[in-house]
Design a protein around this motif. Structure first.
Motif, short mmCIF file in Angstrom:
data_model
loop_
_atom_site.label_atom_id
_atom_site.label_comp_id
_atom_site.label_asym_id
_atom_site.label_seq_id
_atom_site.Cartn_x
_atom_site.Cartn_y
_atom_site.Cartn_z
N HIS A 15 0.83 -1.21 0.00
CA HIS A 15 0.00 0.00 0.00
C HIS A 15 0.86 1.26 0.00
CE1 HIS A 15 -3.68 -2.27 1.84
NE2 HIS A 15 -3.45 -2.59 0.58
N LEU A 19 0.77 4.08 -2.91
CA LEU A 19 0.58 5.50 -2.66
C LEU A 19 1.70 6.31 -3.31
CD1 LEU A 19 -1.01 7.74 -1.28
CD2 LEU A 19 0.33 7.33 0.80
N THR A 23 1.00 9.05 -6.20
CA THR A 23 1.47 10.42 -6.00
C THR A 23 2.37 10.86 -7.13
OG1 THR A 23 1.34 10.16 -3.59
CG2 THR A 23 2.73 11.94 -4.43
N ARG A 133 -5.86 10.76 -7.65
CA ARG A 133 -5.78 10.86 -6.20
C ARG A 133 -6.97 10.19 -5.52
NH1 ARG A 133 -5.41 15.74 -6.10
NH2 ARG A 133 -7.51 16.39 -5.50
N GLY A 134 -8.17 10.43 -6.06
CA GLY A 134 -9.37 9.86 -5.46
C GLY A 134 -9.46 8.36 -5.61
N GLY A 137 -7.00 6.69 -3.26
CA GLY A 137 -7.54 6.79 -1.90
C GLY A 137 -8.70 5.83 -1.66
N TYR A 139 -9.12 2.95 -3.06
CA TYR A 139 -8.57 1.60 -2.90
C TYR A 139 -7.98 1.43 -1.49
CZ TYR A 139 -5.58 -2.46 -3.24
OH TYR A 139 -4.99 -3.67 -2.99
N LEU A 140 -7.16 2.37 -1.09
CA LEU A 140 -6.48 2.23 0.20
C LEU A 140 -7.47 2.25 1.37
CD1 LEU A 140 -3.39 4.55 -0.43
CD2 LEU A 140 -3.44 2.04 -0.42
N ASN A 141 -8.56 2.97 1.21
CA ASN A 141 -9.57 3.07 2.29
C ASN A 141 -10.73 2.09 2.11
OD1 ASN A 141 -8.23 5.23 3.64
ND2 ASN A 141 -9.02 6.65 2.09
N ASP A 143 -13.15 2.19 0.02
CA ASP A 143 -14.30 3.09 0.05
C ASP A 143 -15.06 3.03 -1.27
OD1 ASP A 143 -16.08 5.23 0.19
OD2 ASP A 143 -14.68 6.53 1.24
N GLU A 146 -16.68 6.43 -2.43
CA GLU A 146 -15.68 7.32 -3.02
C GLU A 146 -15.31 6.85 -4.43
OE1 GLU A 146 -12.60 10.38 -3.27
OE2 GLU A 146 -14.63 10.13 -2.47
#
Length: 219
Positions: A15, A19, A23, A133-134, A137, A139-141, A143, A146
């Protein structure tokens, strides 16, 4: 229990690398936008050089993921997360390629009066940055909401692309001496339109990871 802890530690490292990859792709897109706006050839060359870093991160993540799948016997939920991760990195790498295409356009279009349609390319790339970015995010959360919100942003990119195509075709009719340069706008817009599609693919992978179902967002 020990194997489970090891698996979680390895996934946390994956992860972190993801990221970093996301980024870098977002930063390269923003650099490419600036290079296009300012006709900054050196900044555009930086974006092209950065692509090697994005590619290296993709290979690192893919190799580590393959090792985890082969050695850690992940359960169904973990396996979906790892499979989704491969899809995310593949689409991020392609988004990085589109940053390079934008940088190449900045180089090709530099040194001459800019087309006003470049503003549409800038807006498309800006939305693309938000999607990168969304989507990472989401994936990592884990969500899903989102992910669906981010996928819906692709409509804005598609709308700008359609408008640009119409404007550039009219420009070609009115200014046949500018056909070659105008064609560069069409090609670049097509790449950015596909960037939105790739980020939508990432969002679909998030839904699969969390819910276990395959969906098509933004039909």
């Amino acid at each position: 229990m020990g194997n489970r802890i090891q698996l979680m530690d390895e996934m946390n490292r994956l992860h972190h690398d993801l990221l970093s990859m996301g980024t870098r792709v977002e930063e390269d897109l923003r650099k490419a936008i600036e290079a296009l706006k300012r006709q900054d050839v050196e900044l555009a060359k930086e974006v092209k050089a950065d692509d090697a870093v994005v590619n290296a991160l993709q290979l690192k993540i893919e190799d580590q993921t393959a090792v985890l799948i082969a050695t850690q016997a992940p359960v169904a939920r973990d396996l979906r997360e790892l499979v989704a991760l491969l899809k995310v990195t593949d689409n991020l790498e392609r988004a990085g390629d589109h940053a390079v295409h934008l940088a190449k356009a900045a180089i090709k279009l530099s040194g001459e009066p800019p087309f006003r349609q470049i503003e549409r390319l800038e807006r498309m790339a800006s939305v693309g940055c938000d999607m990168v970015r969304g989507a990472v995010g989401a994936y990592l959360n884990r969500d899903v909401e989102e992910a669906r919100r981010v996928a819906a942003l692709d409509d804005g990119i598609d709308g700008e692309h359609r408008a640009l195509v119409q404007e550039v075709l009219e420009l070609m009719k009115e200014r046949p001496d500018q056909v070659q340069r105008a064609a560069r706008l069409l090609t670049t817009s097509g790449f950015l339109e596909r960037l939105g599609d790739h980020m939508t693919n990432v969002c679909e992978a998030v839904v699969y990871m969390v819910e276990g179902s395959h969906v098509e967002l933004n039909d």
